[in-house]
Design a protein around this motif. Sequence first.
Motif, mmCIF file in Angstrom:
data_model
loop_
_atom_site.group_PDB
_atom_site.id
_atom_site.type_symbol
_atom_site.label_atom_id
_atom_site.label_comp_id
_atom_site.label_asym_id
_atom_site.label_seq_id
_atom_site.Cartn_x
_atom_site.Cartn_y
_atom_site.Cartn_z
ATOM 1 N N SER A 141 -116.620 -81.978 -151.465
ATOM 2 C CA SER A 141 -116.370 -83.403 -151.608
ATOM 3 C C SER A 141 -115.291 -83.599 -152.662
ATOM 4 O O SER A 141 -115.451 -83.193 -153.813
ATOM 5 C CB SER A 141 -117.651 -84.136 -152.028
ATOM 6 O OG SER A 141 -117.417 -85.516 -152.155
ATOM 7 N N ALA A 142 -114.178 -84.214 -152.250
ATOM 8 C CA ALA A 142 -113.038 -84.359 -153.156
ATOM 9 C C ALA A 142 -112.236 -85.595 -152.761
ATOM 10 O O ALA A 142 -112.466 -86.194 -151.707
ATOM 11 C CB ALA A 142 -112.160 -83.111 -153.090
ATOM 12 N N THR A 143 -111.277 -85.957 -153.595
ATOM 13 C CA THR A 143 -110.377 -87.043 -153.249
ATOM 14 C C THR A 143 -109.561 -86.681 -152.014
ATOM 15 O O THR A 143 -109.456 -87.450 -151.063
ATOM 16 C CB THR A 143 -109.452 -87.374 -154.425
ATOM 17 O OG1 THR A 143 -110.234 -87.711 -155.569
ATOM 18 C CG2 THR A 143 -108.524 -88.530 -154.077
ATOM 19 N N ASP A 144 -108.977 -85.481 -152.016
ATOM 20 C CA ASP A 144 -108.226 -84.947 -150.881
ATOM 21 C C ASP A 144 -108.693 -83.523 -150.616
ATOM 22 O O ASP A 144 -108.819 -82.718 -151.543
ATOM 23 C CB ASP A 144 -106.723 -84.926 -151.181
ATOM 24 C CG ASP A 144 -106.165 -86.306 -151.474
ATOM 25 O OD1 ASP A 144 -106.403 -87.222 -150.678
ATOM 26 O OD2 ASP A 144 -105.475 -86.456 -152.506
ATOM 27 N N GLY A 145 -108.933 -83.205 -149.349
ATOM 28 C CA GLY A 145 -109.285 -81.835 -148.990
ATOM 29 C C GLY A 145 -110.679 -81.428 -149.425
ATOM 30 O O GLY A 145 -110.843 -80.604 -150.318
ATOM 31 N N GLY A 146 -111.679 -81.988 -148.775
ATOM 32 C CA GLY A 146 -113.050 -81.621 -149.129
ATOM 33 C C GLY A 146 -113.348 -80.160 -148.889
ATOM 34 O O GLY A 146 -113.966 -79.493 -149.720
ATOM 35 N N GLY A 147 -112.914 -79.632 -147.737
ATOM 36 C CA GLY A 147 -113.113 -78.213 -147.452
ATOM 37 C C GLY A 147 -112.031 -77.357 -148.067
ATOM 38 O O GLY A 147 -112.307 -76.432 -148.834
ATOM 39 N N PHE A 148 -110.748 -77.669 -147.725
ATOM 40 C CA PHE A 148 -109.593 -76.924 -148.225
ATOM 41 C C PHE A 148 -108.575 -77.888 -148.820
ATOM 42 O O PHE A 148 -108.238 -78.899 -148.204
ATOM 43 C CB PHE A 148 -108.905 -76.149 -147.100
ATOM 44 C CG PHE A 148 -109.562 -74.849 -146.756
ATOM 45 C CD1 PHE A 148 -109.181 -73.669 -147.372
ATOM 46 C CD2 PHE A 148 -110.558 -74.807 -145.805
ATOM 47 C CE1 PHE A 148 -109.780 -72.478 -147.046
ATOM 48 C CE2 PHE A 148 -111.166 -73.617 -145.468
ATOM 49 C CZ PHE A 148 -110.777 -72.447 -146.101
ATOM 50 N N TYR A 149 -108.061 -77.514 -149.980
ATOM 51 C CA TYR A 149 -106.932 -78.222 -150.581
ATOM 52 C C TYR A 149 -105.805 -77.215 -150.737
ATOM 53 O O TYR A 149 -105.942 -76.232 -151.476
ATOM 54 C CB TYR A 149 -107.316 -78.809 -151.937
ATOM 55 C CG TYR A 149 -106.180 -79.551 -152.623
ATOM 56 C CD1 TYR A 149 -105.975 -80.902 -152.389
ATOM 57 C CD2 TYR A 149 -105.324 -78.888 -153.498
ATOM 58 C CE1 TYR A 149 -104.939 -81.585 -153.012
ATOM 59 C CE2 TYR A 149 -104.283 -79.562 -154.124
ATOM 60 C CZ TYR A 149 -104.098 -80.907 -153.885
ATOM 61 O OH TYR A 149 -103.077 -81.580 -154.503
ATOM 62 N N CYS A 150 -104.706 -77.438 -150.028
ATOM 63 C CA CYS A 150 -103.566 -76.521 -150.072
ATOM 64 C C CYS A 150 -102.338 -77.287 -150.543
ATOM 65 O O CYS A 150 -101.943 -78.278 -149.928
ATOM 66 C CB CYS A 150 -103.277 -75.925 -148.693
ATOM 67 S SG CYS A 150 -104.659 -75.052 -147.949
ATOM 68 N N LYS A 151 -101.737 -76.836 -151.638
ATOM 69 C CA LYS A 151 -100.526 -77.467 -152.146
ATOM 70 C C LYS A 151 -99.500 -76.395 -152.471
ATOM 71 O O LYS A 151 -99.794 -75.448 -153.216
ATOM 72 C CB LYS A 151 -100.821 -78.295 -153.398
ATOM 73 C CG LYS A 151 -99.593 -78.980 -153.972
ATOM 74 C CD LYS A 151 -99.939 -79.805 -155.209
ATOM 75 C CE LYS A 151 -98.690 -80.474 -155.776
ATOM 76 N NZ LYS A 151 -98.986 -81.251 -157.008
ATOM 77 N N SER A 152 -98.305 -76.528 -151.898
ATOM 78 C CA SER A 152 -97.226 -75.549 -152.124
ATOM 79 C C SER A 152 -97.744 -74.140 -151.876
ATOM 80 O O SER A 152 -97.571 -73.233 -152.702
ATOM 81 C CB SER A 152 -96.668 -75.686 -153.545
ATOM 82 O OG SER A 152 -96.198 -76.991 -153.784
ATOM 83 N N ALA A 153 -98.389 -73.959 -150.731
ATOM 84 C CA ALA A 153 -99.079 -72.703 -150.441
ATOM 85 C C ALA A 153 -98.740 -72.210 -149.040
ATOM 86 O O ALA A 153 -98.328 -72.976 -148.172
ATOM 87 C CB ALA A 153 -100.592 -72.884 -150.577
ATOM 88 N N GLY A 154 -98.943 -70.915 -148.837
ATOM 89 C CA GLY A 154 -98.861 -70.305 -147.525
ATOM 90 C C GLY A 154 -100.193 -69.660 -147.210
ATOM 91 O O GLY A 154 -100.636 -68.758 -147.932
ATOM 92 N N VAL A 155 -100.879 -70.133 -146.161
ATOM 93 C CA VAL A 155 -102.271 -69.756 -145.926
ATOM 94 C C VAL A 155 -102.499 -69.408 -144.464
ATOM 95 O O VAL A 155 -101.991 -70.092 -143.570
ATOM 96 C CB VAL A 155 -103.221 -70.909 -146.315
ATOM 97 C CG1 VAL A 155 -104.679 -70.490 -146.141
ATOM 98 C CG2 VAL A 155 -102.965 -71.372 -147.747
ATOM 99 N N ASN A 156 -103.281 -68.353 -144.227
ATOM 100 C CA ASN A 156 -103.794 -68.026 -142.901
ATOM 101 C C ASN A 156 -105.307 -68.184 -142.910
ATOM 102 O O ASN A 156 -105.990 -67.563 -143.731
ATOM 103 C CB ASN A 156 -103.454 -66.584 -142.514
ATOM 104 C CG ASN A 156 -102.053 -66.423 -141.983
ATOM 105 O OD1 ASN A 156 -101.142 -67.126 -142.412
ATOM 106 N ND2 ASN A 156 -101.868 -65.496 -141.071
ATOM 107 N N LEU A 157 -105.823 -69.002 -142.000
ATOM 108 C CA LEU A 157 -107.264 -69.135 -141.797
ATOM 109 C C LEU A 157 -107.614 -68.485 -140.469
ATOM 110 O O LEU A 157 -107.058 -68.851 -139.441
ATOM 111 C CB LEU A 157 -107.678 -70.601 -141.779
ATOM 112 C CG LEU A 157 -107.324 -71.448 -143.002
ATOM 113 C CD1 LEU A 157 -107.788 -72.894 -142.791
ATOM 114 C CD2 LEU A 157 -107.936 -70.870 -144.262
ATOM 115 N N GLU A 158 -108.548 -67.543 -140.515
ATOM 116 C CA GLU A 158 -108.882 -66.782 -139.320
ATOM 117 C C GLU A 158 -110.399 -66.722 -139.140
ATOM 118 O O GLU A 158 -111.118 -66.345 -140.061
ATOM 119 C CB GLU A 158 -108.321 -65.356 -139.424
ATOM 120 C CG GLU A 158 -106.819 -65.303 -139.641
ATOM 121 C CD GLU A 158 -106.321 -63.912 -139.989
ATOM 122 O OE1 GLU A 158 -107.156 -62.978 -140.032
ATOM 123 O OE2 GLU A 158 -105.115 -63.757 -140.242
#
Length: 235
Positions: free
Chosen positions: A114-131
């Motif tokens: 639970s967050a203001t933005d991105g309850g599950g994932f918050y990504c900022k200036s990032a490179g991410v793989n979700l698998e």
Amino acid sequence: MFNYTRIVIFAFILIVLPPFLYSTIINIPADYATIQAGIDAAVSTDTVLVQPGTYVENINFSSSHITLGSLFLTTQNPSYVSSTIIDGNASGSVVSIVNASYIVLCGFTITNGSATDGGGFYCKSAGVNLENMIITDNTATDYGGGIFCYESYLISENVTIINNSATIRGGGISLYEYIYESTVRMYNTTISNNDASNGGGAHSDYYTDLYLYDSTISENSAVNGGGVYFQGEDF
């Protein structure tokens, strides 16, 4: 016709995979009691391997080129996806990735963020793989109940984003840009039963790019754009 995206991803795997073969494997909880402690101890190309169980944590990455995986990573057994849970305890984003690249998360259920933005994932200036992930029952008071992607590049493959909510935009996922655009590419991803005022399934902001391949958006709800809400012109 050549699939340029697939070629780029394949090239990326060729570059990234050899270092992975020589990386250190940090075992949770054998080496460290918490996932965050394992991440903090990891350096570039290391793998943090997590045993089944529920881990009540809000984790963040400060180093790049880290792989975080359940035993699905080593066995390909899908039962580990639902039995290896990171629970955010409704006290912030479950996973935060800021100013980090080549982060791979594989084989988890992400829930109760639970967050203001991105309850599950918050990504900022990032490179991410979700698998091979399940992202479920997370909330945001503003954007991105399941995932908030801010000026980042994200790839999801075999991911289910379900039963998340945001008050304003992007119950399942929200893409946002300020100076640099965000790009999300989804392969065999399901976005369902999420809700928000705008973009129950997904919200895509000005100059952001959302690509869907063999993916499903269904049974989401919103005042505007039950499935997808495109705020800008590029999609």
